[in-house]
Write an enzyme that holds these catalytic residues in place. Structure first.
Site, PDB file in Angstrom:
ATOM      1  NE  ARG A 100      -4.136   1.739   1.056  1.00 19.55           N
ATOM      2  CZ  ARG A 100      -5.111   2.120   0.255  1.00 19.55           C
ATOM      3  NH1 ARG A 100      -5.132   1.740  -1.012  1.00 19.55           N
ATOM      4  NH2 ARG A 100      -6.108   2.855   0.700  1.00 19.55           N
ATOM      5  CB  THR A 381      -9.260  -0.740  -7.755  1.00 22.33           C
ATOM      6  OG1 THR A 381      -9.224   0.497  -7.076  1.00 22.33           O
ATOM      7  CG2 THR A 381      -8.389  -1.732  -7.012  1.00 22.33           C
ATOM      8  CB  THR A 399      -6.008   0.653  -6.523  1.00 24.33           C
ATOM      9  OG1 THR A 399      -6.875   1.693  -6.947  1.00 24.33           O
ATOM     10  CG2 THR A 399      -5.492   0.983  -5.132  1.00 24.33           C
ATOM     11  CG  ASN A 401      -8.444   6.242  -4.728  1.00 25.27           C
ATOM     12  OD1 ASN A 401      -9.229   5.340  -4.455  1.00 25.27           O
ATOM     13  ND2 ASN A 401      -8.626   7.467  -4.309  1.00 25.27           N
ATOM     14  CG  ASP A 423      -8.435   5.168  -0.244  1.00 24.87           C
ATOM     15  OD1 ASP A 423      -9.528   5.617  -0.609  1.00 24.87           O
ATOM     16  OD2 ASP A 423      -7.887   4.205  -0.807  1.00 24.87           O
ATOM     17  CB  SER A 452      -7.063  -0.324   1.479  1.00 25.30           C
ATOM     18  OG  SER A 452      -7.502  -0.907   0.277  1.00 25.30           O
ATOM     19  CB  SER A 453     -12.492  -1.018   0.435  1.00 26.81           C
ATOM     20  OG  SER A 453     -13.013   0.083   1.112  1.00 26.81           O
ATOM     21  N   GLY A 473     -13.617  -1.495  -6.711  1.00 27.14           N
ATOM     22  CA  GLY A 473     -14.943  -0.933  -6.481  1.00 27.14           C
ATOM     23  C   GLY A 473     -15.058  -0.068  -5.237  1.00 27.14           C
ATOM     24  N   GLY A 474     -13.933   0.433  -4.738  1.00 30.12           N
ATOM     25  CA  GLY A 474     -13.980   1.320  -3.578  1.00 30.12           C
ATOM     26  C   GLY A 474     -14.644   0.635  -2.396  1.00 30.12           C
TER      27      GLY A 474
HETATM   28  O1  DON Z   1      -7.978   1.090  -1.400  1.00 28.64           O
HETATM   29  C1  DON Z   1      -9.143   1.396  -1.579  1.00 28.64           C
HETATM   30  O2  DON Z   1     -10.051   1.032  -0.867  1.00 28.64           O
HETATM   31  C2  DON Z   1      -9.496   2.281  -2.749  1.00 28.64           C
HETATM   32  N1  DON Z   1      -8.398   3.133  -3.067  1.00 28.64           N
HETATM   33  C3  DON Z   1      -9.871   1.420  -3.898  1.00 28.64           C
HETATM   34  C4  DON Z   1     -10.327   2.231  -5.062  1.00 28.64           C
HETATM   35  C5  DON Z   1     -11.157   1.483  -5.999  1.00 28.64           C
HETATM   36  O3  DON Z   1     -11.443   0.331  -5.841  1.00 28.64           O
HETATM   37  C6  DON Z   1     -11.632   2.245  -7.151  1.00 28.64           C
HETATM   38  N2  DON Z   1     -12.341   1.360  -8.030  1.00 28.64           N
HETATM   39  N3  DON Z   1     -13.168   0.932  -8.502  1.00 28.64           N
END
Ligand code: DON
Length: 568
Positions: A100, A381, A399, A401, A423, A452-453, A473-474
């Site tokens: 990360r 991502t 990612t 982001n 984040d 992070s997710s 997918g955030g």
């Molecule tokens: O680490 C995370 O949770 C976010 N930066 C992920 C971002 C993400 O999945 C964007 N995409 N669809």
């Protein structure tokens, strides 16, 4: 419309529970006997497959796919970002590599709060949005520990794709065009990804000579080039010239960290997943823990009962996430308490079987005001899974982001930088790009990694590999992956049907239950009656899965998108 009327008619005849969520795709999953790669971009999946066929193991293939995606899927594949790699070796041992991004040494708690006291957009766009990239170090560390092929051989396909180009497909053409408003703010991004205002069309060849040279240096000199060599010097100089924070010292000090994966049991399966600074892995285990043994699935997938209990579990996790989750080196994350059977039983007992619990009544919460979720659709991502003939399995989510990250391409280096600083909780109670709210646990500090997710996850049964899964997918990564695990484990779906089934998402605040397109309207109506406020959403993660069944590898990549299952 006619289908809806038909469904409504049927549901008037039968109780809703007999007619649960929309049918799965019924597309036959791709199967293979020896090895498999599932990735979100087909060329990169084939790169991984070739490595496997030539005797490379799953880690070798994962490294090759990771670098290839940095070329063929620039919206998310990267060397300017970071992520997590989970590996389960054929000997049964699991390892987790945290690469990360880290906040630069010059970062500070309130760096994204403007004079008006409100968060600025600097955490999302431009030179100040980036954390110190970790991807090159992460792949290099994994390779040093478990790789078998020559490093340069694993990077060769990526170098070749960047140098000689590849054919743009419709997905890439639309992604680049879709992010034009971000990309055109930076002269280098505008030149490379938008061809100075003449966007690439499907069928054209896309060459990236600067990226090819950077990858070539990494191939011959190793990760040191990126962290303590020519690439590091050029990146730090560009940062200094544009008011960015990343210095040569930040790059030199960056470490990929091997952590112990989180593990838990669910309905006879073992779940191996991402530890903090991922919130997602803990979320998966917490939500499974709340659902465990309560019979939530007795009416079938996407039935009113299944959605209700799962959404309630989601809300409780997201409430905890906002308060307790952060980088464990900077905040004492109470992992054991959050996963203790007693705590999970209390959370389970607080669910009302007949009614939605309003978000405002769910504790804990430092929440001061109801948050609005930013409904951006272009964020990206990427996740991929690899299983080799020996039974080694790798799941990687990485990612930059947002789609195309901060929108900044380092001049002369050809790669995009992340906007992972978003984040962090820039201001307590203020939602980030994904509507997520945080506080002290995720406050900005130099060197700290943002929460992070992302949650690459591996599932085993009786000590044998059963599933590798993950998603972009955030905030919807965690809930998307959870549902695919439930679909396979509890509802016995194959990998393809499981990733294709419409999903739902609830993140506690805002108090909304998001339903993916294709959700049964009668189920929705029943949920609204129970107190849920529903809204449609395009994606709940974009989940990629490999399931091992009867000695065969079974791949699932969403039919809604253009990923590829490549096996042999
Ligand atoms: O680490 C995370 O949770 C976010 N930066 C992920 C971002 C993400 O999945 C964007 N995409 N669809």
């Amino acid at each position: 419309m006619r289908f809806r009327t038909f469904v409504a008619g049927l549901c008037a005849l039968f109780p809703v529970v007999l007619f649960p969520g929309s049918a799965a795709s019924a597309k036959t999953p791709v199967t293979a006997r020896h090895g498999m790669v599932v990735a979100q971009e087909p060329i990169a999946a084939d790169v991984g497959l070739a490595v496997l066929k030539h005797g490379g193991n799953a880690v070798d293939a994962a490294v090759a796919v990771g670098f290839a995606l940095a070329v063929t899927h620039p919206a998310a594949g990267n060397i300017g970002g970071g992520g997590f790699l989970l590996v389960r070796l054929a000997n049964g041992k699991s390892h987790f590599v945290d690469f990360r991004e880290a906040a630069p040494g010059g970062a500070s708690r309130n760096m994204y709060i403007g004079p008006d006291g409100k968060p600025t957009k600097d955490s999302l766009f431009g030179w100040r949005a980036s954390g110190v990239p970790g991807s090159v170090k992460g792949f290099s560390e994994a390779y040093k520990k478990w790789g078998t092929k020559k490093w340069a051989e694993l990077l060769a396909p990526a170098v070749n794709l960047a140098r000689n180009g590849f054919t743009v497909d419709q997905a890439l053409a639309s992604e680049m065009l879709g992010s034009a408003s971000t990309l055109r703010n930076d002269p280098e991004s505008n030149r490379i990804f938008l061809r100075d205002g003449k966007p690439y069309q499907a069928g054209e060849t896309f060459r990236q000579p600067e990226l090819a040279s950077t990858l070539e240096r990494i191939a011959t000199k190793g990760a040191d080039d990126f962290y303590d060599g020519e690439t590091a010097r050029k990146l730090a100089a560009a940062m200094a010239a544009h008011g960015g924070l990343i210095t040569e010292a930040d790059l030199k000090n960056y470490r990929a960290i091997e952590r112990k994966p989180l593990e838990g049991a669910y309905h006879g399966y073992e779940i191996i997943t991402a530890p903090p600074p991922s919130a997602g892995g803990l979320g998966i285990l917490q939500m499974l823990g709340i659902l465990n043994g309560m019979g939530f699935g007795s009416d079938g997938p996407n039935s009113v009962k299944a959605v209700h209990y799962t959404a309630e579990a989601m809300r409780r996790f997201y409430a905890d996430r906002s308060k307790y989750l952060g980088d464990p080196a900077y905040y004492d994350v109470p992992v054991r308490q959050l996963l203790s059977p007693q705590y999970l039983a209390e959370r389970r007992a607080s669910i009302n079987p007949a009614q939605a619990t309003p978000a405002a009544e769910i504790q804990p919460g430092l929440i001061l005001a109801a948050a609005g979720v930013h409904q951006r659709e272009s964020s990206e991502t990427t996740h991929f899974n690899v299983v080799d003939a020996q039974g080694n399995a790798v799941a990687v989510t990485y990612t930059i982001n947002n789609s195309f990250g901060s929108g900044i391409t380092v001049p002369g280096l050809g790669f995009l930088l992340n906007d992972e600083m978003d984040d962090f909780a820039a201001k307590p109670g203020s939602p980030n790009l994904f509507g997520l709210i945080g506080a002290d646990a995720d406050a900005i500090q130099p060197g700290k990694r943002p929460l992070s997710s992302m949650n690459p996850t591996i599932v085993t049964r009786d000590g044998k590999l059963f599933m590798a899964v993950g998603a972009p997918g955030g905030s919807r990564i965690t809930t998307g992956v959870l549902q695919v695990i439930l679909d396979v484990v509890d509802f016995h779906m194959n990998a393809q049907d499981a990733v294709d089934l419409p999903r739902f998402h609830d993140q506690w605040k805002p108090d909304i239950l998001y339903l993916q397109k294709g959700f049964n309207p009668d189920v929705e109506a029943a949920l609204v009656k129970m107190g849920y406020k529903t809204k449609p959403i395009n994606d709940v993660g974009r989940v990629e899965a490999i399931v091992v069944r009867n000695g065969l590898l079974e791949g699932g990549t969403e039919s809604r998108h253009n990923g590829k299952v490549a096996g042999y």
